[in-house]
Design an enzyme around this catalytic site. Sequence first.
Site, PDB file in Angstrom:
ATOM      1  N   SER A  22       0.807  -1.229   0.000  1.00 13.93           N
ATOM      2  CA  SER A  22       0.000   0.000   0.000  1.00 13.93           C
ATOM      3  C   SER A  22       0.841   1.282   0.000  1.00 13.93           C
ATOM      4  CB  SER A  22      -0.982  -0.010   1.176  1.00 13.93           C
ATOM      5  OG  SER A  22      -1.952  -0.989   0.958  1.00 13.93           O
ATOM      6  N   LYS A  71      -9.565  -5.498  10.508  1.00 14.29           N
ATOM      7  CA  LYS A  71     -10.647  -4.906   9.706  1.00 14.29           C
ATOM      8  C   LYS A  71     -11.991  -4.889  10.447  1.00 14.29           C
ATOM      9  CE  LYS A  71      -8.562  -5.957   5.252  1.00 14.29           C
ATOM     10  NZ  LYS A  71      -8.679  -6.572   3.935  1.00 14.29           N
ATOM     11  N   ASP A 107     -12.726  -3.563  -0.517  1.00 14.00           N
ATOM     12  CA  ASP A 107     -12.137  -4.825  -0.989  1.00 14.00           C
ATOM     13  C   ASP A 107     -12.966  -5.489  -2.101  1.00 14.00           C
ATOM     14  OD1 ASP A 107      -9.793  -4.947   0.527  1.00 14.00           O
ATOM     15  OD2 ASP A 107     -10.816  -5.825   2.250  1.00 14.00           O
ATOM     16  N   GLY A 132     -14.772 -20.239  -0.030  1.00 13.94           N
ATOM     17  CA  GLY A 132     -14.457 -19.549   1.213  1.00 13.94           C
ATOM     18  C   GLY A 132     -15.615 -18.688   1.676  1.00 13.94           C
ATOM     19  N   ALA A 133     -15.663 -18.457   2.991  1.00 10.82           N
ATOM     20  CA  ALA A 133     -16.730 -17.624   3.576  1.00 10.82           C
ATOM     21  C   ALA A 133     -16.155 -16.762   4.688  1.00 10.82           C
ATOM     22  CB  ALA A 133     -17.861 -18.515   4.084  1.00 10.82           C
ATOM     23  N   GLY A 134     -14.889 -16.370   4.554  1.00 10.72           N
ATOM     24  CA  GLY A 134     -14.230 -15.529   5.558  1.00 10.72           C
ATOM     25  C   GLY A 134     -14.458 -14.054   5.277  1.00 10.72           C
ATOM     26  N   GLY A 135     -13.580 -13.214   5.840  1.00 12.96           N
ATOM     27  CA  GLY A 135     -13.743 -11.764   5.731  1.00 12.96           C
ATOM     28  C   GLY A 135     -13.743 -11.261   4.297  1.00 12.96           C
TER      29      GLY A 135
HETATM   30  P1  NAP Z   1     -10.294 -15.396   6.750  1.00 13.28           P
HETATM   31  O1  NAP Z   1     -11.341 -14.423   7.128  1.00 13.28           O
HETATM   32  O2  NAP Z   1      -9.414 -15.981   7.799  1.00 13.28           O
HETATM   33  O3  NAP Z   1     -11.021 -16.606   5.952  1.00 13.28           O
HETATM   34  C1  NAP Z   1     -10.299 -17.721   5.533  1.00 13.28           C
HETATM   35  C2  NAP Z   1     -11.195 -18.627   4.675  1.00 13.28           C
HETATM   36  O4  NAP Z   1     -10.333 -19.624   4.108  1.00 13.28           O
HETATM   37  C3  NAP Z   1     -12.279 -19.367   5.447  1.00 13.28           C
HETATM   38  O5  NAP Z   1     -13.398 -19.515   4.621  1.00 13.28           O
HETATM   39  C4  NAP Z   1     -11.605 -20.728   5.730  1.00 13.28           C
HETATM   40  O6  NAP Z   1     -12.539 -21.788   5.876  1.00 13.28           O
HETATM   41  C5  NAP Z   1     -10.852 -20.931   4.439  1.00 13.28           C
HETATM   42  N1  NAP Z   1      -9.694 -21.820   4.531  1.00 13.28           N
HETATM   43  C6  NAP Z   1      -8.543 -21.585   5.212  1.00 13.28           C
HETATM   44  N2  NAP Z   1      -7.690 -22.613   5.022  1.00 13.28           N
HETATM   45  C7  NAP Z   1      -8.324 -23.501   4.207  1.00 13.28           C
HETATM   46  C8  NAP Z   1      -7.967 -24.775   3.660  1.00 13.28           C
HETATM   47  N3  NAP Z   1      -6.769 -25.306   3.902  1.00 13.28           N
HETATM   48  N4  NAP Z   1      -8.861 -25.390   2.847  1.00 13.28           N
HETATM   49  C9  NAP Z   1     -10.067 -24.840   2.591  1.00 13.28           C
HETATM   50  N5  NAP Z   1     -10.478 -23.653   3.091  1.00 13.28           N
HETATM   51  C10 NAP Z   1      -9.611 -22.993   3.893  1.00 13.28           C
HETATM   52  O7  NAP Z   1      -9.273 -14.776   5.677  1.00 13.28           O
HETATM   53  P2  NAP Z   1      -9.507 -13.527   4.682  1.00 13.28           P
HETATM   54  O8  NAP Z   1      -9.181 -12.277   5.404  1.00 13.28           O
HETATM   55  O9  NAP Z   1     -10.809 -13.681   3.995  1.00 13.28           O
HETATM   56  O10 NAP Z   1      -8.292 -13.758   3.636  1.00 13.28           O
HETATM   57  C11 NAP Z   1      -8.293 -14.886   2.777  1.00 13.28           C
HETATM   58  C12 NAP Z   1      -7.197 -14.738   1.725  1.00 13.28           C
HETATM   59  O11 NAP Z   1      -7.470 -13.607   0.910  1.00 13.28           O
HETATM   60  C13 NAP Z   1      -5.791 -14.524   2.296  1.00 13.28           C
HETATM   61  O12 NAP Z   1      -4.912 -15.326   1.552  1.00 13.28           O
HETATM   62  C14 NAP Z   1      -5.523 -13.043   2.042  1.00 13.28           C
HETATM   63  O13 NAP Z   1      -4.169 -12.769   1.839  1.00 13.28           O
HETATM   64  C15 NAP Z   1      -6.303 -12.828   0.761  1.00 13.28           C
HETATM   65  N6  NAP Z   1      -6.725 -11.419   0.569  1.00 13.28           N
HETATM   66  C16 NAP Z   1      -6.375 -10.776  -0.572  1.00 13.28           C
HETATM   67  C17 NAP Z   1      -6.775  -9.451  -0.791  1.00 13.28           C
HETATM   68  C18 NAP Z   1      -6.377  -8.739  -2.048  1.00 13.28           C
HETATM   69  O14 NAP Z   1      -6.488  -7.503  -2.084  1.00 13.28           O
HETATM   70  N7  NAP Z   1      -5.970  -9.428  -3.082  1.00 13.28           N
HETATM   71  C19 NAP Z   1      -7.557  -8.798   0.183  1.00 13.28           C
HETATM   72  C20 NAP Z   1      -7.912  -9.491   1.336  1.00 13.28           C
HETATM   73  C21 NAP Z   1      -7.495 -10.817   1.530  1.00 13.28           C
HETATM   74  P3  NAP Z   1     -13.194 -22.139   7.311  1.00 13.28           P
HETATM   75  O15 NAP Z   1     -14.331 -21.179   7.493  1.00 13.28           O
HETATM   76  O16 NAP Z   1     -13.649 -23.544   7.153  1.00 13.28           O
HETATM   77  O17 NAP Z   1     -12.106 -21.973   8.348  1.00 13.28           O
END
Ligand code: NAP
Length: 282
Positions: A22, A71, A107, A132-135
């Site tokens: 950033s 966040k 985002d 995925g269903a995270g943030g």
């Molecule tokens: P988060 O809120 O921790 O969510 C993680 C998600 O990944 C959950 O749905 C989790 O499933 C799933 N997961 C984790 N390990 C897994 C595995 N081995 N197999 C299957 N599912 C798995 O994370 P987040 O903040 O959303 O970030 C996720 C990714 O996006 C990161 O790699 C981050 O660097 C990237 N990202 C990129 C940008 C960009 O600008 N390009 C912006 C934000 C984030 P469960 O619910 O079952 O635990």
Amino acid sequence: MEINGKTGVFGVIGNPVDHTCSPAMHNAAYKHLKLNYIYIPMFVEKTFIPDAVKAVRALNIKGINVTIPYKEYVIPYLDKLDPVAKKIGAVNTIVNKNGCLEGYNTDGNGLVISLESEAGIDLTSKSIGLLGAGGSAKSIAFSLTQKNIKKLVIYNRTFSKARKLKEDLEQNSSIEIQACGYENNDYLKELQDNDIVINTTSAGMKPDEDQLPVPDMSWVKPGHFCCDIIYKPSKTLFLKKAELSGAEILNGSGMLAGQGVLAFELFTGYKIPFHIMKNEIN
Ligand code: NAP
């Protein structure tokens, strides 16, 4: 760049922040538009988040981005929350409007910019699978369901989170939304019915580069578009396998640039060309 008494200060708070792109992205944008601004990384321990947000006001910092893992955590300390950030429950951009701190989330729309402008995809009537269903999935799903897509299917290892996200989204959208768990392997066959599949999980991110978000990639066929929001490594195992099966691919660097472009506009009121920020991502 000359720093003087009129230099406006911006930054990003997170833990860690040492690898963030950033500062390079925003400082390149200031240089491009000849703005007397500077953008710096700010490492913050969780216990200091309330103080750090207060400091934005006290030190007349004009705006900050918020990255992992804060966040959601910053929200109670803000004065106003944009309705979209409220629905998503996460903020990545805080704008200081004369001492009033307003939270936004750029985002999801950052990924939409990348898909539409960078990859040239028309999202209209597309069936989209979200892994995925995270943030980040929340903000992306929210943005996609504001577009004229045909259907969104949320696949997640923990089914209850996919179902909860579907229920939240349905309150704000009339798009068809489904939630799917990984209990049996039926979802692997159903994945091939999507036009676009987006990995929002952290599986495959450095240093776990040998991980896939789903155990089997045989559903990928030529004509599919596979996107991974991870940008380190630049080509995840998910994208490598999708490409080998004939899919078009896109990594997450465009989403990063897109969220930056939108944050920049909220911070400064100016528009910046996408490529100015994208060129700074390594
Ligand atoms: P988060 O809120 O921790 O969510 C993680 C998600 O990944 C959950 O749905 C989790 O499933 C799933 N997961 C984790 N390990 C897994 C595995 N081995 N197999 C299957 N599912 C798995 O994370 P987040 O903040 O959303 O970030 C996720 C990714 O996006 C990161 O790699 C981050 O660097 C990237 N990202 C990129 C940008 C960009 O600008 N390009 C912006 C934000 C984030 P469960 O619910 O079952 O635990």
